[in-house]
Motif scaffolding. Structure first.
Motif, PDB file in Angstrom:
ATOM      1  N   ASN A  45      23.295 -10.463 -17.339  1.00 54.24           N
ATOM      2  CA  ASN A  45      24.413 -11.004 -18.128  1.00 54.24           C
ATOM      3  C   ASN A  45      24.480 -10.396 -19.529  1.00 54.24           C
ATOM      4  O   ASN A  45      24.928 -11.027 -20.488  1.00 54.24           O
ATOM      5  N   TYR A  46      24.081  -9.129 -19.648  1.00 60.23           N
ATOM      6  CA  TYR A  46      24.139  -8.452 -20.946  1.00 60.23           C
ATOM      7  C   TYR A  46      25.578  -8.317 -21.464  1.00 60.23           C
ATOM      8  O   TYR A  46      25.816  -8.313 -22.670  1.00 60.23           O
ATOM      9  N   GLN A  47      26.527  -8.128 -20.510  1.00 64.17           N
ATOM     10  CA  GLN A  47      27.927  -7.903 -20.897  1.00 64.17           C
ATOM     11  C   GLN A  47      28.013  -6.780 -21.952  1.00 64.17           C
ATOM     12  O   GLN A  47      28.502  -6.991 -23.065  1.00 64.17           O
ATOM     13  N   PRO A  48      27.561  -5.574 -21.597  1.00 68.14           N
ATOM     14  CA  PRO A  48      27.416  -4.507 -22.591  1.00 68.14           C
ATOM     15  C   PRO A  48      28.704  -3.727 -22.870  1.00 68.14           C
ATOM     16  O   PRO A  48      28.653  -2.616 -23.383  1.00 68.14           O
ATOM     17  N   TRP A  49      29.845  -4.295 -22.518  1.00 68.63           N
ATOM     18  CA  TRP A  49      31.119  -3.611 -22.753  1.00 68.63           C
ATOM     19  C   TRP A  49      31.691  -3.981 -24.115  1.00 68.63           C
ATOM     20  O   TRP A  49      31.683  -5.129 -24.544  1.00 68.63           O
TER      21      TRP A  49
END
Length: 225
Positions: A45-49
């Motif tokens: 769940n890093y959501q690196p966008w």
């Protein structure tokens, strides 16, 4: 079953339009699209966008800067792109896509100047009123971050389709990543993967719906029982 069929309509009906109306997308529709996209899964769940959307004056400044950089061959990509690394069936697919697009656009095979002009349309976002630039946060191994950002891009494209819009992913925009950071004031720590121009496709334009062959699943999927 009705929901499954609706999803099939969206994913099988989606195209990458290359001709847009200048009509801006209403803010509430934009918000709904990006609310959908934010539900994309990611490693841990890093959501690196990191997504930057250029519209209006910002969009026009960005296009002008891209065109100027292209004229000077000032490429500032974060991830080089090499056509020479493709081979076999992959080269055949790329060439078939290019031939289909240029035929739909009415550009002859040997019309070099016209083809160059068609390429420059990329940097004008094909007339779309909005462009989303997808950047990657440096949180862990680059290839896996790129996978997460790619999934976000697919979520965004499918949501655009579901909302009656169109979007075209463009690797070429990432050739000018440094220019994009300069124009939009983006932190250099974020690396650009690609962009998506989007809006309302021009109805009936052949470049928005030319045939694009997809490999049968027998070529790309192996079932192990």
């Amino acid at each position: 079953m009705s929901e499954a069929r609706l999803f099939q309509d969206v994913i099988r009906g989606r195209r990458s339009p290359r001709s847009f109306l200048p009509t801006p997308v209403p803010q509430d529709v934009l918000k709904s699209v990006f609310e959908d996209a934010r539900n994309t899964p990611s490693n841990c769940n890093y959501q690196p966008w990191i997504i930057h959307i250029a519209s209006g004056t910002s969009r026009d400044k960005l296009s002008a800067a891209f065109l100027e950089a292209a004229g000077q061959q000032n490429f500032t990509w974060d991830f080089p792109f090499d056509f020479d690394s493709s081979y076999g069936i992959y080269t055949e697919r790329r060439q078939a896509q290019g031939a289909g697009y240029y035929e739909a656009a009415g550009v002859p095979r040997d019309a070099t100047e016209q083809r160059n002009f068609a390429v420059m349309k990329n940097l004008q976002f094909f007339g779309a009123p909005h462009v989303a630039l997808l950047f990657m946060a440096p949180v862990y191994e680059t290839v896996r971050v790129a996978g997460d950002v790619g999934m976000y891009g697919q979520s965004l494209l499918l949501s655009l389709e579901a909302h009656g819009l169109g979007g075209v992913p463009q690797t070429l925009l990432s050739f000018f990543a440094g220019t994009a950071r300069e124009v939009l004031g983006i932190d250099p720590m974020y690396k650009m993967l690609f962009g998506i121009s989007f809006g309302y496709p021009v109805p009936g334009n052949p470049v928005n719906n030319y045939p694009l062959d997809k490999a049968p699943i027998e070529e790309t999927v192996t079932f192990h029982n």
